[in-house]
Design an enzyme around this catalytic site. Structure first.
Site, PDB file in Angstrom:
ATOM      1  N   CYS A  41      36.267  37.260  42.649  1.00  0.00           N
ATOM      2  CA  CYS A  41      35.793  38.519  42.076  1.00  0.00           C
ATOM      3  C   CYS A  41      34.588  38.198  41.192  1.00  0.00           C
ATOM      4  CB  CYS A  41      36.934  39.160  41.291  1.00  0.00           C
ATOM      5  SG  CYS A  41      36.574  40.781  40.657  1.00  0.00           S
ATOM      6  N   ARG A  91      40.672  35.851  46.329  1.00  0.00           N
ATOM      7  CA  ARG A  91      39.649  36.860  46.044  1.00  0.00           C
ATOM      8  C   ARG A  91      38.777  36.328  44.915  1.00  0.00           C
ATOM      9  NH1 ARG A  91      39.778  41.301  42.232  1.00  0.00           N
ATOM     10  NH2 ARG A  91      42.025  40.936  42.072  1.00  0.00           N
ATOM     11  N   CYS A 137      29.431  28.394  38.364  1.00  0.00           N
ATOM     12  CA  CYS A 137      28.489  27.782  39.303  1.00  0.00           C
ATOM     13  C   CYS A 137      28.647  26.271  39.232  1.00  0.00           C
ATOM     14  CB  CYS A 137      27.063  28.184  38.948  1.00  0.00           C
ATOM     15  SG  CYS A 137      25.810  27.319  39.941  1.00  0.00           S
ATOM     16  N   ASP A 155      45.035  37.337  45.724  1.00  0.00           N
ATOM     17  CA  ASP A 155      45.350  38.557  46.479  1.00  0.00           C
ATOM     18  C   ASP A 155      44.283  38.894  47.515  1.00  0.00           C
ATOM     19  OD1 ASP A 155      43.315  39.304  44.786  1.00  0.00           O
ATOM     20  OD2 ASP A 155      44.390  40.978  43.864  1.00  0.00           O
ATOM     21  N   CYS A 159      23.413  31.674  43.073  1.00  0.00           N
ATOM     22  CA  CYS A 159      23.543  31.819  41.624  1.00  0.00           C
ATOM     23  C   CYS A 159      22.231  32.391  41.088  1.00  0.00           C
ATOM     24  CB  CYS A 159      23.844  30.467  40.982  1.00  0.00           C
ATOM     25  SG  CYS A 159      23.882  30.519  39.174  1.00  0.00           S
ATOM     26  N   CYS A 211      20.496  29.595  38.647  1.00  0.00           N
ATOM     27  CA  CYS A 211      19.879  28.345  39.108  1.00  0.00           C
ATOM     28  C   CYS A 211      19.550  28.296  40.601  1.00  0.00           C
ATOM     29  CB  CYS A 211      20.782  27.165  38.752  1.00  0.00           C
ATOM     30  SG  CYS A 211      22.278  27.047  39.756  1.00  0.00           S
ATOM     31  N   CYS A 245      37.926  46.640  44.207  1.00  0.00           N
ATOM     32  CA  CYS A 245      38.145  46.345  42.785  1.00  0.00           C
ATOM     33  C   CYS A 245      36.932  46.714  41.939  1.00  0.00           C
ATOM     34  CB  CYS A 245      38.515  44.873  42.592  1.00  0.00           C
ATOM     35  SG  CYS A 245      37.161  43.727  42.930  1.00  0.00           S
ATOM     36  N   HIS A 296      28.959  31.309  34.226  1.00  0.00           N
ATOM     37  CA  HIS A 296      30.091  32.178  34.565  1.00  0.00           C
ATOM     38  C   HIS A 296      29.699  33.114  35.704  1.00  0.00           C
ATOM     39  CE1 HIS A 296      33.563  34.784  33.950  1.00  0.00           C
ATOM     40  NE2 HIS A 296      32.731  35.810  33.953  1.00  0.00           N
ATOM     41  N   CYS A 343      25.019  24.804  37.582  1.00  0.00           N
ATOM     42  CA  CYS A 343      24.559  25.072  36.211  1.00  0.00           C
ATOM     43  C   CYS A 343      25.685  25.479  35.264  1.00  0.00           C
ATOM     44  CB  CYS A 343      23.469  26.134  36.210  1.00  0.00           C
ATOM     45  SG  CYS A 343      24.035  27.791  36.632  1.00  0.00           S
ATOM     46  N   HIS A 371      36.015  35.539  38.364  1.00  0.00           N
ATOM     47  CA  HIS A 371      37.360  34.948  38.392  1.00  0.00           C
ATOM     48  C   HIS A 371      37.885  34.915  39.827  1.00  0.00           C
ATOM     49  CE1 HIS A 371      37.006  36.125  34.152  1.00  0.00           C
ATOM     50  NE2 HIS A 371      37.801  35.085  33.928  1.00  0.00           N
TER      51      HIS A 371
END
Length: 167
Positions: A156, A154, A133, A146, A84, A87, A102, A139, A136, A142
């Site tokens: 992503c 996955r 995470c 698939d 991350c 953190c 992707c 974000h 912490c 997602h």
């Protein structure tokens, strides 16, 4: 009309990659960054905003997304560990990374069950699962169904939310 323009502006801000400059802001050293400490962090967004570079803050704390095919790790294939960027929490081994085409780094599993947490995300008229995470609550991206075997998942992720250490 103003409200429609405001909504379009907000959506563009969330989807677009944020500037890679710090806009001459002084970024403080992050006292919460550790690759060995596993204690859950409870840090306010106001505090994170003082510490993190603007592009990382926008993605990690405001759920923005970098543009596809622009992040530094989307097509990287070097062996090592992904952490991350906020953190230092260990997130993914490069052995779990795969070429999904992707435009973002994709992994089929996290390094442990506690590395990440999941949250329902119903923004932009979509039903998705957000990946945060586990230390912490930042974000990361997602998860989708698939991916390749053995998990068929996955993860992503946004490159800006990741740090990488080669083997």
């Amino acid at each position: 009309m103003r409200s429609i323009l405001f909504i379009i502006f907000i959506m563009a801000t969330q989807i677009a990659c944020h500037s890679q400059t710090t806009n001459n802001k002084q970024v403080m050293k992050n006292p919460y960054y550790s690759r060995t400490d596993t204690n859950i962090l409870h840090v306010s967004n106001a505090e994170w905003k003082k510490i993190l570079p603007p592009e990382l803050y926008a993605v990690a704390r405001e759920n923005a997304t970098e543009r596809p095919f622009t992040g530094k790790y989307w097509d990287a294939d070097t062996k090592g560990m992904y952490y991350c960027a906020v953190c230092g929490n260990p997130l993914f081994k490069s052995d779990a990374k795969f070429a999904s085409s992707c435009g973002w780094p994709s992994f089929f599993e996290p390094v442990s069950n506690h590395s990440v947490i999941y949250k329902e995300d119903h923004t932009y008229g979509m039903d998705r699962i957000e990946v945060l995470c586990g230390r912490c609550n930042s974000h990361l991206g997602h998860i989708f169904d698939d991916g390749p075997p053995p998990t068929h998942k996955r993860f992503c992720m946004n490159s800006v939310s990741l740090d990488f250490e080669p083997e």
